[in-house]
Enzyme design. Sequence first.
Site: not given
Ligand code: ATP
Length: 329
Positions: A115, A195, A198
């Site tokens: 980040k 991955k 968002k």
């Molecule tokens: P970003 O997508 O911007 O990296 P994020 O989605 O990781 O942000 P959060 O919204 O706080 O951040 O994540 C919420 C939960 O979703 C966390 O437990 C994270 O580990 C899970 N998560 C996020 N992306 C994935 C993914 N691609 N696959 C599985 N679990 C995920």
Amino acid sequence: MSEDRQTVFSGLQPTGNVHIGNYLGALVNWVKLQDNYDTIYCVVDLHAITVNYDPAEYQKERLEAAKVLIATGIDPNRSLFYFQSQVPQHAELSWILGTMTPTGVLNRMTQFKEKAESAGSNLGLYSYPVLMAADILLYRANLVPVGDDQRQHLEMTRDLAERFNNRFGEVFPIPEALIPEKTARVMSLTDPTAKMSKSAPNEKSRVLILDSPDVIRKKIKSAVTDSEPTVRYDWDEKPGISNLLEIMSGCTDRSVDDLVSEYADSGYGVFKEAVAEAVVTKLAPIRSAYQQLDDREVARLMQKGALDARTRAEGFAQEIRKVTGLSAP
Ligand code: ATP
Ligand code: LTN
């Protein structure tokens, strides 16, 4: 809440829209755990301001995130559910834990490095994992349902709990991560080696929980795969297909093996249609629950959640102040 139940804590950032990676990696477990655990779920709005944001827009996004979680099945009557910023004890404990966190450990955090490179570095982004540790330890949580990307943060939280206990006495249980066997890391539809995120610029890379059936079908149809047309679970040779197999398995409760035996030779077109239908079917009730939610009612529920959380957090915070020599004189 009964005394003998173990405590579960987890958080979701209210940035962008919640996607199927969040859902299959974490939220499915959040919902299930409500049956047998003392569950605490938090929209971690202090974490999300570590990258640039628009305050007016953010106010709306936070409520949207709360609504999506409720539509997914988080029940504010069964779980303690609130916005992190409304409970100042999180930030207080974060400061105390920060005094015990070696900067060398923070320098190694993958999420920070990534980040900081894309969004620019700041102290909040750097100490982000310390605030996450405070979220979890504040309530003495035993179990933390998260996706695979949070593994490193959880390890750091466990280390901090041990460090604190060694210095001040057995205050914190050592929390365990609960990470699904499959779908722990749902990959991007446009680049199955990254991955699903968002923040990725390409909207086609993710299916949002609130996407319409048409949009879901289009996104899955255009998901990047390979040119050898057998449906096989093989992350090295076929990451795109393996990702779709996991997504379908997560949406249907059928095993990947079972899906492979049905779709091995059916061709990618037929397979992708089946994946899309499985996702549409899984998300339809969530979307319709979301549409029925009233903003003011949800805001009221969040206020009530914050009040309850503050009371509970203050009880724990007082004990932490006591052992660290910071009680009121
Ligand atoms: P970003 O997508 O911007 O990296 P994020 O989605 O990781 O942000 P959060 O919204 O706080 O951040 O994540 C919420 C939960 O979703 C966390 O437990 C994270 O580990 C899970 N998560 C996020 N992306 C994935 C993914 N691609 N696959 C599985 N679990 C995920
Ligand atoms: N860091 C997590 C979000 C998060 C969290 C938490 C998860 C903040 N506090 C406490 C579990 C427990 C993320 O980036 N997804």
